[in-house]
Design a protein around this motif. Structure first.
Motif, short mmCIF file in Angstrom:
data_model
loop_
_atom_site.label_atom_id
_atom_site.label_comp_id
_atom_site.label_asym_id
_atom_site.label_seq_id
_atom_site.Cartn_x
_atom_site.Cartn_y
_atom_site.Cartn_z
N PRO A 359 12.31 -27.11 49.77
CA PRO A 359 12.14 -25.96 48.87
C PRO A 359 12.25 -24.62 49.57
N ALA A 360 11.91 -24.58 50.85
CA ALA A 360 11.89 -23.29 51.57
C ALA A 360 13.25 -22.59 51.54
N ASP A 361 14.32 -23.31 51.80
CA ASP A 361 15.66 -22.71 51.81
C ASP A 361 16.64 -23.50 50.96
N GLY A 362 16.07 -24.31 50.04
CA GLY A 362 16.90 -25.25 49.30
C GLY A 362 17.88 -24.61 48.34
N MET A 363 17.48 -23.53 47.65
CA MET A 363 18.38 -22.92 46.66
C MET A 363 19.64 -22.39 47.34
N LYS A 364 19.47 -21.71 48.47
CA LYS A 364 20.62 -21.16 49.18
C LYS A 364 21.49 -22.28 49.73
N LYS A 384 24.28 -38.04 52.75
CA LYS A 384 23.83 -38.79 53.92
C LYS A 384 23.35 -37.86 55.03
N THR A 385 23.96 -36.69 55.12
CA THR A 385 23.63 -35.75 56.20
C THR A 385 22.42 -34.89 55.87
N TYR A 386 22.32 -34.41 54.63
CA TYR A 386 21.34 -33.37 54.32
C TYR A 386 20.18 -33.81 53.40
N ILE A 425 21.73 -27.37 39.79
CA ILE A 425 20.76 -27.11 40.85
C ILE A 425 19.40 -26.93 40.19
N VAL A 426 18.45 -27.78 40.59
CA VAL A 426 17.14 -27.80 39.94
C VAL A 426 16.05 -27.65 41.00
N ASN A 427 15.12 -26.73 40.74
CA ASN A 427 13.95 -26.57 41.62
C ASN A 427 12.79 -27.31 40.96
N SER A 428 12.49 -28.51 41.47
CA SER A 428 11.50 -29.38 40.83
C SER A 428 10.34 -29.64 41.78
N ALA A 429 9.39 -30.43 41.29
CA ALA A 429 8.23 -30.80 42.10
C ALA A 429 8.63 -31.61 43.33
N VAL A 432 14.18 -28.93 45.95
CA VAL A 432 15.42 -28.45 45.32
C VAL A 432 16.42 -29.58 45.29
N GLN A 433 17.05 -29.80 44.13
CA GLN A 433 17.98 -30.92 43.98
C GLN A 433 19.35 -30.41 43.52
N LEU A 434 20.36 -30.78 44.26
CA LEU A 434 21.74 -30.57 43.83
C LEU A 434 22.20 -31.86 43.16
N ILE A 435 22.53 -31.76 41.88
CA ILE A 435 22.81 -32.95 41.08
C ILE A 435 24.25 -32.92 40.59
#
Length: 697
Positions: A359-364, A384-386, A425-429, A432-435
């Motif tokens: 979450p700290a830098d997930g959106m960017k 697999k990498t991130y 892109i979702v900021n969830s509990a 941050v998830q790229l879907i």
């Protein structure tokens, strides 16, 4: 992967196994009945076994650990008094069982060697718990290299690190489990079934008896026509004295309960309060804020399919227009209003991929990865990498196909409202998830409903009235008999017989721990000196009996044995009646006619299943039949349902038992299963267990 991340992944499984072993491996039902007077000991000791103290702190720490595991497995945030008592009882049994096994194993020289311990963990024959903890979720195969890697990583961790302590506890449980297995195996290997026992068992299951009987049922004599004397009680008690051994001290309580639950007036008042919110709720343009301000329960707004709303909402919400408000209605002790926020047609299932980021830098980072993927980079390689979710990350981010409600609401809203090919892109509990939405299947209407509720609680007037009644009754018991005062006032007296010192509840009272603790510090005849509150009930209680550990005196079991004594008195009367009918009778038909009974033929009864069709199990009758001569009119036999006479027509012997091996194996297996529990019960008696839980819990 960093060492802490690696250990966190493995330790989750290990902790579950440690506690699972603690709750299951050594818990034996027969050890439940343990204890003695709790008035000895001290506040730092919860019990004793083999003269060794069981520390109170150690017990409570284990209870807390096991309770947390139960909450994790059940999904509960808190434990009810009943579940808490269950966890405490299991923990007590666990600690007793461990102590008994360790003590007896040391006495006979049994131990788990270093080589055996090593083999259980890293050898060619790993423990099932090790296999479960280190099975690769992707392949389903045991990963021996992960075990070795974990041990090597643990070697460089300080001894004070919690994860090292978890591992040490895990290994300790494995060794204790192995020790118990060796002890029970040694015990089982000492058992033997001979050929004669095998033959007797075979005949009991296969020899057939054909007979006819007549019965005079006990129910033909009304209970109110039976007079029971002190001699009748004494005779039954003397004959069955060995059945009245009390394994632990118990108490009996009688009490009167005064109901402080919400009245009809209270219910109407809460309903009116909710009704007043209806107009404001309908006009609200910010339903989330309205719910936060006015509702007792702050529920998440999620889309629901038909059949998922409950409380009759399905029938109105799926045909209503957005903005419609339904209620007030009563649900689970709350009055509620429900507002339809949104109605739409949505896919039934979605196939998607995801990359979970910090979450700290997930959106960017999510924006950057999205740009790279849309520019031609492989989503699978990026996952697999991130991705922080190693399970889906190892599969290229693939989540498979799932229905609504499987994932968190933010995730669901994104994938079920989008379309195939979309990136979200979702900021969830969960970070941050790229879907990436791969596909969607099916369609059905879903609705989003906001609910405002208020608890149906008793008013202070209702509670005060109930408490006052209880207080007045308590005062009246100071000058008179508890039961007589209750009867005079028209109050129902309830009873709780044979309450154990660790009971958390009583019949009709979910929370009664303090009352039970009082009972185990009171004297027979004492009345609790204040009104006891349990939920919405106000209780006035009296201690009516104290049953100590050991063989109980007749006066303590008189009420308990009264039905059986009455049956024996009836049996004497019916036996005399049959004896009179048998005098001069040559056949069972003649005797039955004189006694007013009917003769019933029965075929193909075996000793191992002593059930008389139409009467139920009759052990004494069938046992007597198999020891009788053919065509001989029997004497009366008192059974479960009545007094019988019978005549054996024939016995049909089975074919000779040619090979006793299988029969002996079956008997030995059954004997071994019983022997383990019986052995632990014997060890408990030998260990002179002292139980102080009633005083301290």
């Amino acid at each position: 992967m960093g060492i802490m991340g690696y250990l966190r992944e493995r330790m989750g499984k290990i902790v579950a196994v440690v506690i699972g072993l603690s709750l299951v491996a050594f818990i034996v039902t027969e050890v439940v009945q343990s204890g003695s007077s709790f008035f000895k000991g001290d506040n730092n000791t919860i019990g004793e076994i083999y003269g060794e103290k069981i520390p109170y702190v150690e017990f409570t720490e284990t209870v807390e650990q096991n309770g947390n595991q139960f909450k994790q497995q059940s999904g509960q945030n808190s434990l009810s008094p009943q579940i808490t008592a269950y966890v405490q009882e299991n923990t007590w049994n666990q600690m007793l069982s461990k102590a008994m096994i360790e003590h007896e194993s040391e006495r006979v020289g049994l131990q788990v060697t270093g080589e055996e311990s090593q083999d259980m963990i890293t050898g060619s024959n790993p423990s099932p718990e090790i296999v479960r903890a280190f099975t690769n979720p992707q392949t389903g195969q045991f990963d021996r290299a992960s075990v070795v890697s974990t041990i090597n990583r643990l070697k460089v961790i300080p001894s004070t690190d919690p994860q090292k302590k978890q591992w040490d506890n895990f290994v300790k449980e494995l060794i204790q489990n192995k020790l118990a297995e060796k002890y029970m195996t040694a015990l089982s290997n000492g058992l033997y079934v001979n050929s004669l026992e095998a033959k007797d068992d075979y005949e009991a299951k296969n020899k057939l008896a054909n007979f006819k009987y007549a019965v005079l049922n006990y129910q033909t004599i009304p209970d109110n026509k039976v007079t029971i004397t002190d001699a009748d009680y004494q005779s039954y008690y003397d004959e069955h004295k060995n059945e009245f051994k009390n394994q632990q001290e118990t108490r009996s309580i009688e009490y009167v309960s005064f109901n402080g639950a919400p009245s009809k007036t209270d219910s109407a008042a809460v309903k009116t309060q909710v009704e007043k919110l209806k107009t404001e709720f309908a006009a609200s343009t910010n339903d989330s804020l309205f719910v936060q301000i006015n509702s007792e329960n702050k529920q998440l707004f999620t889309y629901k399919k038909k059949g998922e709303l409950g409380n009759g909402l399905d029938s109105v919400m799926f045909t209503a227009a957005p903005g419609f408000v339904y209620g007030p209605y009563l649900q689970n002790g709350y009055y509620a209003l429900a507002k339809l926020m949104e109605s739409r047609v949505s896919p039934d299932s979605v196939t998607a991929k995801r990359i979970v980021l910090n979450p700290a830098d997930g959106m960017k980072k999510a924006d950057s990865l999205k740009t790279l993927i849309q520019g031609g980079k492989s989503f699978a390689d990026m996952a697999k990498t991130y991705s922080l979710d190693q399970q889906t990350g190892a599969k290229g981010g693939d989540m498979g196909t799932f229905a609504r409600g499987v994932n968190d609401p933010d995730f669901d809203n994104a994938v079920f409202s989008g379309k195939p090919g979309d990136y979200k892109i979702v900021n969830s509990a969960y970070g941050v998830q790229l879907i990436y939405i791969v596909a969607q299947k099916g369609s059905s209407r879903v609705v989003k409903v906001a609910v405002v509720d208020k608890p149906l609680t008793a008013s202070s007037e209702t509670q005060s009235a109930a408490y006052t009644k209880a207080q007045n009754f308590l005062i009246s018991t100071n000058d008179g008999d508890f039961a007589a005062e209750a009867k005079k006032a028209g109050f129902e007296v309830k009873t709780a017989d044979d309450v154990t010192g660790v009971a958390a509840s009583l019949p009709g009272l979910e929370s009664a721990r303090e009352l039970v603790r009082w009972a185990f510090n009171a004297e027979k005849g004492d009345v609790y000196d204040q009104v006891y509150t349990s939920g919405d009930q106000y209780i006035v209680a009296k201690l009516t009996a104290v049953k100590p550990q050991g063989t109980l005196a007749l006066d303590l079991v008189k009420k308990q044995i009264e039905p059986m004594v009455r049956t024996e008195v009836k049996a004497k009367t019916l036996t005399d009646k049959f004896n009179s009918a048998l005098s001069g009778a040559a056949t069972i038909e003649q005797a039955a006619q004189k006694a007013g009974a009917t003769v019933t033929p029965v075929q193909n009864i075996v000793l191992a299943n002593p059930v008389v069709p139409g009467s139920g199990a009759e052990y004494k009758l069938i046992g007597t039949i198999f020891g009788s001569q053919i065509n001989k009119l029997s004497k009366p036999v008192s059974g479960q349902q009545g007094v019988y006479i019978f005549t054996v027509n024939s016995f049909v012997n089975p074919a000779a038992l040619a090979n006793t091996v299988t029969q002996k194996q079956q008997l030995a297996q059954s004997l071994a299963q019983r022997a383990q529990g019986q052995a632990l019960e014997a060890l408990k008696n030998k260990g002179n267990v002292k139980d102080y839980r009633a005083k301290l819990l």
